[in-house]
Write an enzyme that holds these catalytic residues in place. Structure first.
Site, mmCIF file in Angstrom:
data_model
loop_
_atom_site.group_PDB
_atom_site.id
_atom_site.type_symbol
_atom_site.label_atom_id
_atom_site.label_comp_id
_atom_site.label_asym_id
_atom_site.label_seq_id
_atom_site.Cartn_x
_atom_site.Cartn_y
_atom_site.Cartn_z
ATOM 1 N N LYS A 1 22.139 0.059 16.908
ATOM 2 C CA LYS A 1 22.290 -1.383 16.704
ATOM 3 C C LYS A 1 23.755 -1.787 16.895
ATOM 4 C CE LYS A 1 21.641 -4.928 13.191
ATOM 5 N NZ LYS A 1 21.220 -5.236 11.836
ATOM 6 N N GLU B 1 27.616 9.718 15.206
ATOM 7 C CA GLU B 1 26.669 10.739 15.645
ATOM 8 C C GLU B 1 26.064 10.385 17.001
ATOM 9 O OE1 GLU B 1 26.782 9.222 12.748
ATOM 10 O OE2 GLU B 1 26.343 10.569 11.075
ATOM 11 N N GLY C 1 18.483 -2.118 10.488
ATOM 12 C CA GLY C 1 18.249 -0.846 11.176
ATOM 13 C C GLY C 1 16.947 -0.182 10.761
ATOM 14 N N ARG C 2 16.700 -0.124 9.451
ATOM 15 C CA ARG C 2 15.495 0.584 8.974
ATOM 16 C C ARG C 2 14.227 -0.230 9.161
ATOM 17 N NH1 ARG C 2 19.228 -0.481 5.245
ATOM 18 N NH2 ARG C 2 18.797 -1.909 3.531
ATOM 19 N N GLU D 1 17.466 3.531 1.070
ATOM 20 C CA GLU D 1 18.588 2.746 1.600
ATOM 21 C C GLU D 1 18.417 1.278 1.195
ATOM 22 O OE1 GLU D 1 20.974 3.851 5.370
ATOM 23 O OE2 GLU D 1 19.701 2.209 6.047
ATOM 24 N N HIS E 1 1.519 24.485 -0.934
ATOM 25 C CA HIS E 1 1.950 25.880 -1.032
ATOM 26 C C HIS E 1 3.450 25.989 -1.241
ATOM 27 C CE1 HIS E 1 -2.016 27.507 -0.027
ATOM 28 N NE2 HIS E 1 -2.145 26.358 0.636
ATOM 29 N N LYS F 1 31.561 7.528 5.621
ATOM 30 C CA LYS F 1 31.962 7.388 7.031
ATOM 31 C C LYS F 1 33.480 7.259 7.130
ATOM 32 C CE LYS F 1 27.788 4.949 8.604
ATOM 33 N NZ LYS F 1 27.229 3.699 9.122
#
Ligand code: F6P
Length: 535
Positions: free
Chosen positions: A192, A198, A249-250, A335, A366, A504
């Site tokens: 965005k 990253e 963003g999410r 978030e 398990h 950041k």
């Protein structure tokens, strides 16, 4: 809005009886399962195995009314700038409104034009000779498409491989590159802001790899999805699909960030995906509170977090395609609602987002289900199951029968785990059993104490007829709106994420020190780790 702890209903909620017993609730109300099951947009949600009764629900509905949640919902859906700390509207719902719907009207066709352009490109890519799509993004620019492509694998164009690279750890990209042929690969850089460390690092590395393979046609082999077209252009990408700052963003899977999904399943299926979400939005906007699924789920979350003190919730999708769904929900919920001040910046005197976690069933059984059944904490579990499997091919002969049986086993496991959490096993039941693997030297009573289950542990059962683009869209929207509800009750801004900034900034400050070794002014622990890592 009135902050929840300043409403009369808040005090009433905290004064409600908390020692509810599921066995008694079911015994005293034979219609409980029906009365506590709600349906919307093809989703059937059984809330009956939760620790609440009619009195609880009534008080929670009063809490919703007194907090002004529905007014805030209407403000969000009509485009008011409810994300106050960033001065933005929150309009992901407009992205999934139909062509003739109010969402389109809000933006004079801008939304539909962007969608049409993205879908036309997706169709072009599908018709082209591309064999591999590499999607580079992180957080909301990765989790949605990565999760949805996996969930809808049977609908993915045959022969097309989709890869998702997110981690700044070069091992992520390095594992994908050897599988690619530069001549038939499309890289999509999704960010965005187009500033995310990253994503830019992986995009740079991908570009270097492409050049090293003899690739020159960046315009054909790289596209971007971003609201910062200028930055994408500066990176060298000409083909950028844009979106707006009012798409968080999410919440961006519905925007051009959904491009890899559209390429994978095609434009028609992508529109179905949007339509499923829109159907859920309509339900959220119009259903009465008593039958409003996101509202009920959000209220239950508040009840569990603030009255019963449950600090986490586990997601157990009994469908292999939904194995990334818990990770997706972690960003969506944590978030959004991991905040400790209200909308005015005042500290909160109550807890907010639970820890959301989980793993595909039956794998989780398990691993950590032991703790869910016998641990000291109560963790509400959300079971998701799908009635009809779909494998992407038609199984024949013996395999068809075996897969049918596997699906029955999967569903039986899902229902059994929810039953076990609720029923538990009494001491006298455990005492009557003679387990062959138990130590014969141990006293029977001691063994029975190890083998008893407290039970009365809550769960929700979400059922889908089939996992397809439409039901997946509805499912994601259900969670989005439910997170909105709990956030609105808590009086927090669910649409900013300032908490990701500090790390950041510190990372940017540390980066040159890893090169130079300069540890001046650092705390002792960081300085020691830095020194050790550089030797
Ligand atoms: O670090 C958090 C975050 O800002 C998320 O909210 C967002 O989804 C992600 O980073 C990626 O951001 P972008 O799409 O700008 O690269």
């Amino acid at each position: 809005m009135t902050r929840c702890d300043r409403t009369p209903a808040w005090g009433q909620m905290l004064a409600l009886p908390r020692a509810l017993r599921l066995d008694s609730l079911f015994a005293s109300d034979p219609a409980r399962a029906q009365r506590y099951t709600l349906e919307a947009a093809g989703l059937r949600v059984d809330l009956s195995k939760n620790l609440w009764d009619d009195a609880t629900r009534d008080v929670l509905l009063s809490l919703a009314a007194q907090s002004g949640v529905l007014e805030r919902r209407d403000a969000m859906l009509s485009g008011a700038p409810i994300n106050a700390t960033e001065g933005r509207a929150v309009l992901h719902s407009a992205l999934r409104a139909p062509h003739d719907g109010s969402g389109a009207a809000l933006f004079g066709g801008e939304v539909q034009a962007a969608l049409d352009a993205m879908l036309a490109f997706a169709e072009q890519v599908r018709a082209d000779a591309f064999t591999d799509i590499v999607h580079i993004g992180i957080g909301g620019s990765d989790l949605g498409p990565a999760m949805a492509v996996q969930a809808l694998q049977p609908f993915v164009k045959s022969g097309l491989r989709l890869h998702f690279v997110s981690n700044v750890d070069g091992h992520d990209l390095a594992a994908v590159l050897p599988q690619l042929d530069a001549k038939t690969t499309l890289f999509i850089v999704a960010s965005k802001t187009f500033t995310t460390q990253e994503t830019l690092a992986n995009a740079e590395a991908a570009k270097a790899w492409f050049a090293a393979q003899g690739g020159t046609d960046i315009a054909r082999h790289f596209a971007a999805t971003s609201s910062a077209r200028d930055k994408a252009a500066a990176f060298g990408i000409r083909n950028t699909f844009g979106f707006w700052d009012w798409v968080g963003g999410r919440y961006s899977i519905w925007s051009v960030i959904g491009l890899p999904l559209a390429i994978a399943v095609g434009s028609q299926a992508f529109r179905e995906f949007l339509a499923g979400a829109h159907e859920l939005d309509r339900h959220f906007a119009t259903a009465v509170p008593e039958a409003n699924l996101p509202l009920q789920l959000g209220l239950l979350d508040v009840w569990y977090r603030n009255a019963l003190g449950f600090s986490s919730r586990s997601i157990a999708p009994y469908h292999q395609g939904l194995r990334r769904f818990p990770a997706y929900l972690q960003q969506l919920e944590m978030e959004s609602n991991g905040k400790c001040v209200d909308m005015d910046g005042e500290p909160l005197a109550y807890a907010t987002s639970p820890v959301v976690w989980g793993e595909a069933g039956t794998n989780g059984q398990h691993a950590y289900f032991q703790m869910l059944h016998q641990g000291t904490d109560v963790v509400p579990v959300e079971f998701l199951a799908v009635r009809k499997p779909r494998y992407g091919f038609a199984p024949q002969g013996a395999l068809a029968g075996l897969l049918k049986e596997q699906h029955r086993k999967l569903l039986a496991n899902c229902l059994a785990q929810a039953q076990a959490l609720m029923q538990g096993k009494r001491f006298d039941e455990a005492l009557a059993e003679k387990p062959p693997t138990a130590n014969p030297a141990l006293a029977a009573e001691a063994l029975a104490r190890h083998r008893s289950f407290p039970g009365n542990r809550p769960s929700t059962l979400i059922l889908l007829d089939e996992l397809n683009p439409r039901t997946l869209g509805a499912l994601i929207a259900l969670y989005e709106q439910r997170v909105f509800v709990s956030g609105a009750i808590w009086g927090i801004n669910s649409f900013d994420q300032w908490g990701v900034e500090l790390g950041k900034q510190l990372c940017n400050a540390l980066l040159p020190r890893l090169e130079s070794g300069d540890a001046s002014g650092l705390d002792g622990s960081t300085a020691a780790a830095l020194a050790w890592l550089r030797t």
